[in-house]
Design an enzyme around this catalytic site. Structure first.
Site, PDB file in Angstrom:
ATOM      1  N   GLU A  58       0.826  -1.207   0.000  1.00  0.00           N
ATOM      2  CA  GLU A  58       0.000   0.000   0.000  1.00  0.00           C
ATOM      3  C   GLU A  58       0.863   1.260   0.000  1.00  0.00           C
ATOM      4  O   GLU A  58       0.588   2.218  -0.734  1.00  0.00           O
ATOM      5  CB  GLU A  58      -0.941   0.011   1.204  1.00  0.00           C
ATOM      6  CG  GLU A  58      -1.898   1.202   1.174  1.00  0.00           C
ATOM      7  CD  GLU A  58      -2.620   1.421   2.491  1.00  0.00           C
ATOM      8  OE1 GLU A  58      -3.833   1.672   2.459  1.00  0.00           O
ATOM      9  OE2 GLU A  58      -1.955   1.377   3.555  1.00  0.00           O
ATOM     10  N   TRP A  80      -8.662  -2.237   0.055  1.00  0.00           N
ATOM     11  CA  TRP A  80      -9.402  -1.155  -0.592  1.00  0.00           C
ATOM     12  C   TRP A  80     -10.555  -1.651  -1.473  1.00  0.00           C
ATOM     13  O   TRP A  80     -11.173  -0.865  -2.188  1.00  0.00           O
ATOM     14  CB  TRP A  80      -8.444  -0.315  -1.444  1.00  0.00           C
ATOM     15  CG  TRP A  80      -7.610   0.642  -0.659  1.00  0.00           C
ATOM     16  CD1 TRP A  80      -6.343   0.441  -0.176  1.00  0.00           C
ATOM     17  CD2 TRP A  80      -7.976   1.958  -0.248  1.00  0.00           C
ATOM     18  NE1 TRP A  80      -5.899   1.546   0.498  1.00  0.00           N
ATOM     19  CE2 TRP A  80      -6.890   2.505   0.469  1.00  0.00           C
ATOM     20  CE3 TRP A  80      -9.124   2.739  -0.415  1.00  0.00           C
ATOM     21  CZ2 TRP A  80      -6.907   3.786   1.016  1.00  0.00           C
ATOM     22  CZ3 TRP A  80      -9.145   4.023   0.127  1.00  0.00           C
ATOM     23  CH2 TRP A  80      -8.043   4.526   0.826  1.00  0.00           C
ATOM     24  N   TYR A 123      -5.015   9.319  -1.903  1.00  0.00           N
ATOM     25  CA  TYR A 123      -3.688   9.611  -1.356  1.00  0.00           C
ATOM     26  C   TYR A 123      -2.564   9.781  -2.373  1.00  0.00           C
ATOM     27  O   TYR A 123      -1.894  10.808  -2.408  1.00  0.00           O
ATOM     28  CB  TYR A 123      -3.301   8.516  -0.359  1.00  0.00           C
ATOM     29  CG  TYR A 123      -4.238   8.411   0.808  1.00  0.00           C
ATOM     30  CD1 TYR A 123      -4.123   9.266   1.900  1.00  0.00           C
ATOM     31  CD2 TYR A 123      -5.255   7.458   0.819  1.00  0.00           C
ATOM     32  CE1 TYR A 123      -4.993   9.176   2.977  1.00  0.00           C
ATOM     33  CE2 TYR A 123      -6.134   7.366   1.890  1.00  0.00           C
ATOM     34  CZ  TYR A 123      -6.003   8.225   2.965  1.00  0.00           C
ATOM     35  OH  TYR A 123      -6.872   8.135   4.020  1.00  0.00           O
ATOM     36  N   ARG A 151       7.975  23.871   7.379  1.00  0.00           N
ATOM     37  CA  ARG A 151       7.000  23.681   6.288  1.00  0.00           C
ATOM     38  C   ARG A 151       7.167  22.332   5.604  1.00  0.00           C
ATOM     39  O   ARG A 151       6.815  22.174   4.434  1.00  0.00           O
ATOM     40  CB  ARG A 151       7.156  24.815   5.271  1.00  0.00           C
ATOM     41  CG  ARG A 151       6.997  26.199   5.881  1.00  0.00           C
ATOM     42  CD  ARG A 151       7.280  27.299   4.884  1.00  0.00           C
ATOM     43  NE  ARG A 151       7.200  28.610   5.509  1.00  0.00           N
ATOM     44  CZ  ARG A 151       7.411  29.763   4.880  1.00  0.00           C
ATOM     45  NH1 ARG A 151       7.737  29.758   3.587  1.00  0.00           N
ATOM     46  NH2 ARG A 151       7.314  30.914   5.534  1.00  0.00           N
ATOM     47  N   CYS A 170      -8.487   9.796   5.316  1.00  0.00           N
ATOM     48  CA  CYS A 170      -8.571   9.717   6.778  1.00  0.00           C
ATOM     49  C   CYS A 170      -7.269  10.234   7.385  1.00  0.00           C
ATOM     50  O   CYS A 170      -7.291  11.049   8.299  1.00  0.00           O
ATOM     51  CB  CYS A 170      -8.836   8.281   7.221  1.00  0.00           C
ATOM     52  SG  CYS A 170     -10.466   7.673   6.743  1.00  0.00           S
ATOM     53  N   ARG A 190      -7.820  12.555  10.578  1.00  0.00           N
ATOM     54  CA  ARG A 190      -9.114  13.134  10.938  1.00  0.00           C
ATOM     55  C   ARG A 190     -10.068  12.095  11.506  1.00  0.00           C
ATOM     56  O   ARG A 190     -10.935  12.390  12.332  1.00  0.00           O
ATOM     57  CB  ARG A 190      -9.770  13.793   9.713  1.00  0.00           C
ATOM     58  CG  ARG A 190     -10.146  12.803   8.625  1.00  0.00           C
ATOM     59  CD  ARG A 190     -11.045  13.364   7.547  1.00  0.00           C
ATOM     60  NE  ARG A 190     -11.357  12.327   6.576  1.00  0.00           N
ATOM     61  CZ  ARG A 190     -12.383  11.497   6.669  1.00  0.00           C
ATOM     62  NH1 ARG A 190     -13.204  11.553   7.692  1.00  0.00           N
ATOM     63  NH2 ARG A 190     -12.597  10.574   5.735  1.00  0.00           N
ATOM     64  N   SER A 191      -9.930  10.835  11.049  1.00  0.00           N
ATOM     65  CA  SER A 191     -10.833   9.760  11.439  1.00  0.00           C
ATOM     66  C   SER A 191     -10.034   8.472  11.496  1.00  0.00           C
ATOM     67  O   SER A 191      -9.295   8.159  10.570  1.00  0.00           O
ATOM     68  CB  SER A 191     -11.972   9.643  10.416  1.00  0.00           C
ATOM     69  OG  SER A 191     -12.786   8.519  10.684  1.00  0.00           O
ATOM     70  N   ASP A 193     -10.209   4.289  12.563  1.00  0.00           N
ATOM     71  CA  ASP A 193     -10.763   3.016  13.002  1.00  0.00           C
ATOM     72  C   ASP A 193      -9.690   2.359  13.868  1.00  0.00           C
ATOM     73  O   ASP A 193      -8.713   1.817  13.363  1.00  0.00           O
ATOM     74  CB  ASP A 193     -11.094   2.174  11.763  1.00  0.00           C
ATOM     75  CG  ASP A 193     -11.589   0.774  12.081  1.00  0.00           C
ATOM     76  OD1 ASP A 193     -11.457   0.325  13.236  1.00  0.00           O
ATOM     77  OD2 ASP A 193     -12.091   0.110  11.156  1.00  0.00           O
ATOM     78  N   ASN A 201      -1.829   2.189   9.980  1.00  0.00           N
ATOM     79  CA  ASN A 201      -1.343   3.565   9.867  1.00  0.00           C
ATOM     80  C   ASN A 201      -0.033   3.772  10.609  1.00  0.00           C
ATOM     81  O   ASN A 201       0.893   4.414  10.101  1.00  0.00           O
ATOM     82  CB  ASN A 201      -2.392   4.540  10.413  1.00  0.00           C
ATOM     83  CG  ASN A 201      -3.747   4.430   9.754  1.00  0.00           C
ATOM     84  OD1 ASN A 201      -4.777   4.450  10.433  1.00  0.00           O
ATOM     85  ND2 ASN A 201      -3.769   4.283   8.441  1.00  0.00           N
ATOM     86  N   ILE A 232     -13.888   3.184  18.024  1.00  0.00           N
ATOM     87  CA  ILE A 232     -13.988   1.723  17.967  1.00  0.00           C
ATOM     88  C   ILE A 232     -15.407   1.397  17.525  1.00  0.00           C
ATOM     89  O   ILE A 232     -16.383   1.836  18.149  1.00  0.00           O
ATOM     90  CB  ILE A 232     -13.712   1.095  19.344  1.00  0.00           C
ATOM     91  CG1 ILE A 232     -12.285   1.398  19.803  1.00  0.00           C
ATOM     92  CG2 ILE A 232     -13.953  -0.413  19.300  1.00  0.00           C
ATOM     93  CD1 ILE A 232     -12.029   1.045  21.258  1.00  0.00           C
ATOM     94  N   TYR A 233     -15.537   0.647  16.437  1.00  0.00           N
ATOM     95  CA  TYR A 233     -16.863   0.255  15.973  1.00  0.00           C
ATOM     96  C   TYR A 233     -17.499  -0.722  16.959  1.00  0.00           C
ATOM     97  O   TYR A 233     -16.808  -1.539  17.587  1.00  0.00           O
ATOM     98  CB  TYR A 233     -16.786  -0.363  14.579  1.00  0.00           C
ATOM     99  CG  TYR A 233     -16.654   0.674  13.487  1.00  0.00           C
ATOM    100  CD1 TYR A 233     -17.777   1.311  12.975  1.00  0.00           C
ATOM    101  CD2 TYR A 233     -15.407   1.039  12.989  1.00  0.00           C
ATOM    102  CE1 TYR A 233     -17.671   2.268  11.990  1.00  0.00           C
ATOM    103  CE2 TYR A 233     -15.279   2.009  12.004  1.00  0.00           C
ATOM    104  CZ  TYR A 233     -16.421   2.620  11.505  1.00  0.00           C
ATOM    105  OH  TYR A 233     -16.304   3.592  10.546  1.00  0.00           O
TER     106      TYR A 233
END
Length: 288
Positions: A58, A80, A123, A151, A170, A190-191, A193, A201, A232-233
């Site tokens: 990935e 994906w 991405y 920067r 995300c 931002r989000s 799982d 990640n 957490i789902y």
């Protein structure tokens, strides 16, 4: 990876039940941060098996600027698949194929993959061509020329392209920092799982630090993970509890081909994880 387990416990204890764009509610907490010192071992989760091969493929896919899942599925990486499949189901071409039949068509037909395997300008497109700017190449050059710069940033969040993406980024942007000949990276996500995505990640951006440090003749030092909506789902809670009962094992080490010096020259076989000791894989369903 005690930091990760601590974060799981923190969200379980302090998060609130929330609705979201999927059909599955989450236990959500806003604003978290964890830090991983890379010379303590490569931060690949040991309390369950994580597919490192998929992480490497990935990341190389991002680095190439690719946005079509064909490269991934050709290499048996299926993380994906759900998004283009769900989009295909809405098209007039859909003939009741299962997701596996859809993926088989992606593998066997370049024309089919070209039409139905693209995720939009996600991405890789933004890293390598943000409205004509090659951000990744620029940030590597800037680290070499001006390591004290504030920067050293790459953004995947491009408001002009969000509506064209099957899934808005995300992990939205990341910043590098050089100190005492050591390279660190902070990611703003931002989000997140927490059970399924975050272990990927952490390992992916840590690997990116190693690759860029190699080219810039720096020592990989720290990955800092800052998360907005950390969740957490509901259908992952039992899996999380199982994982929390497991004891961490010694972290593995990362091997990079010593003959490869440039980020854009790395291939899959140039990157390996060594001495990876882990607890068994825990299965969980991704929310689409």
């Amino acid at each position: 990876m005690k930091q990760y387990k601590k974060l799981l416990k923190h969200v379980l204890k302090n998060g609130e039940l929330r609705d979201n764009r999927t059909d599955t509610k989450t236990i959500s907490l806003f604003g978290t941060q964890t830090r991983y010192i890379l010379n303590n071992g490569f931060p690949l989760l040991t309390t369950k098996k994580v597919n490192f091969d998929a992480i490497v493929h990935e990341l190389l896919w991002f680095i190439k600027g690719d946005t079509n899942i064909k490269y991934l599925v050709d290499n048996n990486v299926n993380i994906w698949n759900e998004w283009p499949y769900e989009n295909y189901k809405k098209s007039k071409k859909f003939k009741g194929e299962t997701q596996q039949e859809f993926i088989d068509k992606i593998k066997s037909s370049k024309e089919f993959a070209k039409k139905h395997g693209n995720l939009g300008p996600v991405y890789g497109k933004q890293w390598r061509d943000f409205n004509g700017v090659d951000q990744l190449k620029n940030v590597i050059n800037e680290i070499k020329k001006n390591p004290n710069s504030r920067r050293l940033i790459v953004s995947a969040w491009n408001p002009c392209d969000i509506d064209k993406m099957m899934l808005p980024p995300c992990h939205s942007f990341f910043q590098f920092y050089v100190n005492d000949n050591k390279l660190s990276c902070q990611l703003y996500q931002r989000s997140a799982d927490l059970f399924l995505g975050v272990p990927f990640n952490i390992a992916s951006y840590s690997l990116l630090v190693y690759l860029i440090a190699r080219e810039c003749d720096l020592e990989p030092y720290e990955f800092i993970h800052t998360i907005g909506d950390c969740h957490i789902y509901e259908n992952h809670i039992e899996q999380v509890k199982t994982q929390l009962k497991r004891k961490e094992k010694k972290l593995p080490t990362l091997w990079l081909n010593p003959n490869v010096k440039k980020v854009f020259d790395f291939k899959f076989e140039d990157i390996k994880i060594e001495n990876y000791d882990y607890h068994p894989f825990i299965k969980a369903k991704v929310a689409v």
